[in-house]
Write a protein that holds these residues in place. Sequence first.
Motif, PDB file in Angstrom:
ATOM      1  N   PRO A   1       0.809  -1.220   0.000  1.00  0.00           N
ATOM      2  CA  PRO A   1       0.000   0.000   0.000  1.00  0.00           C
ATOM      3  C   PRO A   1       0.843   1.271   0.000  1.00  0.00           C
ATOM      4  O   PRO A   1       0.573   2.193  -0.792  1.00  0.00           O
ATOM      5  N   VAL A   2       1.877   1.306   0.838  1.00  0.00           N
ATOM      6  CA  VAL A   2       2.678   2.531   0.922  1.00  0.00           C
ATOM      7  C   VAL A   2       3.388   2.792  -0.401  1.00  0.00           C
ATOM      8  O   VAL A   2       3.403   3.927  -0.900  1.00  0.00           O
ATOM      9  N   ALA A   3       3.930   1.736  -0.995  1.00  0.00           N
ATOM     10  CA  ALA A   3       4.618   1.917  -2.277  1.00  0.00           C
ATOM     11  C   ALA A   3       3.660   2.459  -3.324  1.00  0.00           C
ATOM     12  O   ALA A   3       3.995   3.380  -4.074  1.00  0.00           O
ATOM     13  N   MET A   4       2.422   1.903  -3.338  1.00  0.00           N
ATOM     14  CA  MET A   4       1.475   2.366  -4.352  1.00  0.00           C
ATOM     15  C   MET A   4       1.096   3.821  -4.121  1.00  0.00           C
ATOM     16  O   MET A   4       1.116   4.629  -5.064  1.00  0.00           O
ATOM     17  N   LEU A   5       0.763   4.158  -2.885  1.00  0.00           N
ATOM     18  CA  LEU A   5       0.288   5.521  -2.614  1.00  0.00           C
ATOM     19  C   LEU A   5       1.408   6.540  -2.835  1.00  0.00           C
ATOM     20  O   LEU A   5       1.182   7.608  -3.415  1.00  0.00           O
TER      21      LEU A   5
END
Lengths: 355, 198
Positions: free
Chosen positions: A237-241
């Motif tokens: 999630p963090v990488a995507m956001l």
Amino acid sequence: MAFRQVSSPHAHGAQNTARLMQLVVWATIPGLIALTWHFGWGSFINVMLASITAVISEALILKMRRRPVGFYLGDYSAVVTAVLLGLALPPLCPWWVVVIGTVFSVVIAKQLFGGLGYNPFNPAMVGYVVVLISFPIEMTTWVTPLALLPDGITHPDFLESLKLVFFSTSPMDGVTGATPLDSFKHAAGLTVDQIYQQDSLFSQAMFAGVGWEWVNLGFLVGGIVLLGSRVFTWHGPVAMLVTLALMSLIFWDSGSSQSPGSPLMHLFSGASMMGAFFILTDPVSSAVSNRGRLIYGALIGILVYIIRAWGNYPDAVAFAILLANFTAPFIDNYTLPRTYGHTDRRKATERLEDK
Amino acid sequence: MCAEACPVSLLPQQLLWYSQAEDHERLEAHNLFDCIECGACSYVCPSNIPLVQHYRSSKSDIKKAQEEKVKSTQARERFEFRKQRIELAEKEREAKRAARREAAKQAQASTGTDAMADIVAAAQARAAAKTTSPEQELAKLQRAVSSAEMRVEKAQVKLDSALENAEPTEKINILSAALSGAQQKLEKAKVRLAEHSN
């Protein structure tokens, strides 16, 4: 007496698939409440209808595959797929869209590949993309957020919504409108400031888009709960956001008429948060190592932005995640963690003769 | 969550996948043999998969395959060495045969009579080497005569005692035959000695 399991561990943790899946379902509640508050009963009906369809079709396909029906229904995976699909579909879309999407998700995208744990693609997103491509009109009609409805008009109540879902032949009039991402796509020639002034979706919003910011906040809360209960790691999630924010920052173009929108708008519009926390974290179809998940998440962020900014569809989370699912096994081959006691990472494609 | 639980940073999901597929190369690339079989992955597995059991079975499969590979390599090496050895021996024999054929051809080429004369001379030389000196021959013949005399005397004594004790006729006949045989041998030895002295 035969022992079921003869090697370590001779005990098992309290976690099981059913509990995990139930937790995911509970974590979607804030998002569902936000959707229902701002867009009426449509999403709630979608979720219910999809869940019932999913359970029935899962039972039938399990029977056809001669698998124990009760055991596999008890793992709640079909319900999770249905809930996610129901949340992704537009509120008040006709019932057959929901049914076709769900049946496709459960029967073809999941069970025909071997059931839970064997599906290469996220079942909910496969179902979503199938109906999105097959029924573009129904799928791109979104309800206007509550705050923007004209005075005296409200969303249809529960019974009316049911009637609309089951008996309406034409898409609804009066209460449908564009989403923030639609507005940006179709507002050619206007600068970001002009769009924000003209479109009430933005002018009445706190920071992203009326209604949508709350929906995304709801999913963000649910996602943080799941992260806290260690259902998945932060990497995907963090990488995507972060990638999505970076991409929109790079192409922000200081708000000119070419700008595809601000980072805040992209993070809190469409399915960004739901995709980041509920879809791409699927342990089956995503990459398996932490480094792999960083790459996988970043790839989704990039793809989402590219399709949103320069593609034909206003939102792209489903496409981006399916495309990234294709790459997950490839990413896995080159992102093995360094095993304890080894000096180097290895590659899965390493052949013994190479050494 | 299994990957987070693993104390040696393996990827239990991938290992299970390749374990079921019996893909030994991939398993080794994923460092299956670094698995300490603690069972942490299995403990946290929501699907209750007996991961460690799969890994153990794969480990023993790989070990077995390696042992069989070593065995078959050794067998192949043995077989190849044997083949080589047989070929070498065959070649040596062939070379010897060729050398002999060559020698015979050369002998044929030089005059045939000379070769025959050589062979006869060689045989004569061998026979000459075998014959003993005349003194040794004489001593040997004298020893033969004296031992024959001894045997005649012994036979005479046996026959006399048998006659005195009135033994059965068959025995006396045998003893007298032995005595006459010994006397004949003595005669022959004496003749040979006489011939030699001449």
